[in-house]
Design an enzyme around this catalytic site. Sequence first.
Site, PDB file in Angstrom:
ATOM      1  N   THR A  77      -6.087   9.391  -5.334  1.00  0.00           N
ATOM      2  CA  THR A  77      -7.260   9.867  -4.614  1.00  0.00           C
ATOM      3  C   THR A  77      -6.930  10.017  -3.130  1.00  0.00           C
ATOM      4  O   THR A  77      -5.890   9.573  -2.655  1.00  0.00           O
ATOM      5  CB  THR A  77      -8.437   8.904  -4.784  1.00  0.00           C
ATOM      6  OG1 THR A  77      -8.057   7.597  -4.311  1.00  0.00           O
ATOM      7  CG2 THR A  77      -8.849   8.796  -6.244  1.00  0.00           C
ATOM      8  N   ALA A 100      -8.092  13.319 -12.535  1.00  0.00           N
ATOM      9  CA  ALA A 100      -9.376  12.618 -12.569  1.00  0.00           C
ATOM     10  C   ALA A 100      -9.365  11.586 -11.461  1.00  0.00           C
ATOM     11  O   ALA A 100      -8.345  10.935 -11.208  1.00  0.00           O
ATOM     12  CB  ALA A 100      -9.605  11.941 -13.920  1.00  0.00           C
ATOM     13  N   HIS A 135     -14.822  -2.171  -3.639  1.00  0.00           N
ATOM     14  CA  HIS A 135     -13.467  -2.286  -4.177  1.00  0.00           C
ATOM     15  C   HIS A 135     -12.719  -3.429  -3.494  1.00  0.00           C
ATOM     16  O   HIS A 135     -13.170  -3.981  -2.493  1.00  0.00           O
ATOM     17  CB  HIS A 135     -12.686  -0.982  -3.976  1.00  0.00           C
ATOM     18  CG  HIS A 135     -13.038   0.091  -4.957  1.00  0.00           C
ATOM     19  ND1 HIS A 135     -14.113   0.942  -4.772  1.00  0.00           N
ATOM     20  CD2 HIS A 135     -12.483   0.443  -6.140  1.00  0.00           C
ATOM     21  CE1 HIS A 135     -14.180   1.776  -5.799  1.00  0.00           C
ATOM     22  NE2 HIS A 135     -13.210   1.491  -6.638  1.00  0.00           N
ATOM     23  N   LYS A 139      -7.506  -1.334  -1.353  1.00  0.00           N
ATOM     24  CA  LYS A 139      -7.797   0.095  -1.531  1.00  0.00           C
ATOM     25  C   LYS A 139      -7.912   0.747  -0.167  1.00  0.00           C
ATOM     26  O   LYS A 139      -8.782   0.405   0.635  1.00  0.00           O
ATOM     27  CB  LYS A 139      -9.087   0.290  -2.327  1.00  0.00           C
ATOM     28  CG  LYS A 139      -9.349   1.755  -2.672  1.00  0.00           C
ATOM     29  CD  LYS A 139     -10.449   1.886  -3.706  1.00  0.00           C
ATOM     30  CE  LYS A 139     -10.667   3.354  -4.086  1.00  0.00           C
ATOM     31  NZ  LYS A 139      -9.459   3.971  -4.685  1.00  0.00           N
ATOM     32  N   GLY A 145     -12.456   7.784  -4.660  1.00  0.00           N
ATOM     33  CA  GLY A 145     -12.514   9.069  -5.355  1.00  0.00           C
ATOM     34  C   GLY A 145     -13.633   9.096  -6.383  1.00  0.00           C
ATOM     35  O   GLY A 145     -14.276  10.130  -6.599  1.00  0.00           O
ATOM     36  N   THR A 146     -13.875   7.949  -7.009  1.00  0.00           N
ATOM     37  CA  THR A 146     -14.959   7.850  -7.985  1.00  0.00           C
ATOM     38  C   THR A 146     -16.310   8.067  -7.313  1.00  0.00           C
ATOM     39  O   THR A 146     -17.194   8.746  -7.861  1.00  0.00           O
ATOM     40  CB  THR A 146     -14.923   6.480  -8.681  1.00  0.00           C
ATOM     41  OG1 THR A 146     -13.661   6.344  -9.351  1.00  0.00           O
ATOM     42  CG2 THR A 146     -16.044   6.334  -9.683  1.00  0.00           C
TER      43      THR A 146
END
Length: 238
Positions: A77, A100, A135, A139, A145-146
């Site tokens: 991401t 994804a 998170h 990270k 990205g989600t």
Amino acid sequence: MKILLIGYGKMGKTIEQLALAKGHEIVGKLDHTSASQLTSFNAQNTDVAIEFTHPEAAFSNISYCLENGIPVVSGSTGWQERMQEARELCEKNAGSFMYASNFSIGVNLFFHFNEYIASRMQQYPEYAVGIREIHHTQKVDHPSGTAITTAEGILQSYQNLDGWVNEAPETEGKLPIVSERTDDVIGTHIVRYASAIDEIELSHVAHSRTGFAAGALMAAEWLPGKKGVFGMKDLMNL
């Protein structure tokens, strides 16, 4: 299958364990110290690459695979501003590319339900919509990205909102995303619709990385032999 792991952090190691348990062969495990070895791999010795790296490395890795006939599954991401270039490169080379922001089956069902709920909730302007994502402290990108994919699903229905805003005071006409970084949190995403009298929430809470890794491996098993750019909606028929 002969699988190349580009990125050998926590996610890569989990994918390796699942792949070996299913009888696949890991032909390479590349991290930032061995990234230059990518040029040793090609369509003759690799069936598919699974790429989980940092934003600054992702596009280069994906490009190499597409230019050298290696089907590539990417979950990196923070590089999505170059997605159109990746699509064009895939088409130019008749490549196979699956991206994804999150490969978890549960998360992709969350995306699906999120779009449906947003299409209904936009009829009730008294409910203000917002996203919160939590998170682990390692990270590096935020929002996740989600969270961005979740926002895009909402914005399809909310024509009065002009994009999203992260870590800023409430901005008129923008979808707010709040990012939090806390030790030992795998990943939590919450969509909240709040009015003066009540609230509605849709949430996904990950308890381990296994769901993400299992979905990425499923994608890697599905992709070879197909041409074009795909996502989890294609894999899951959503």
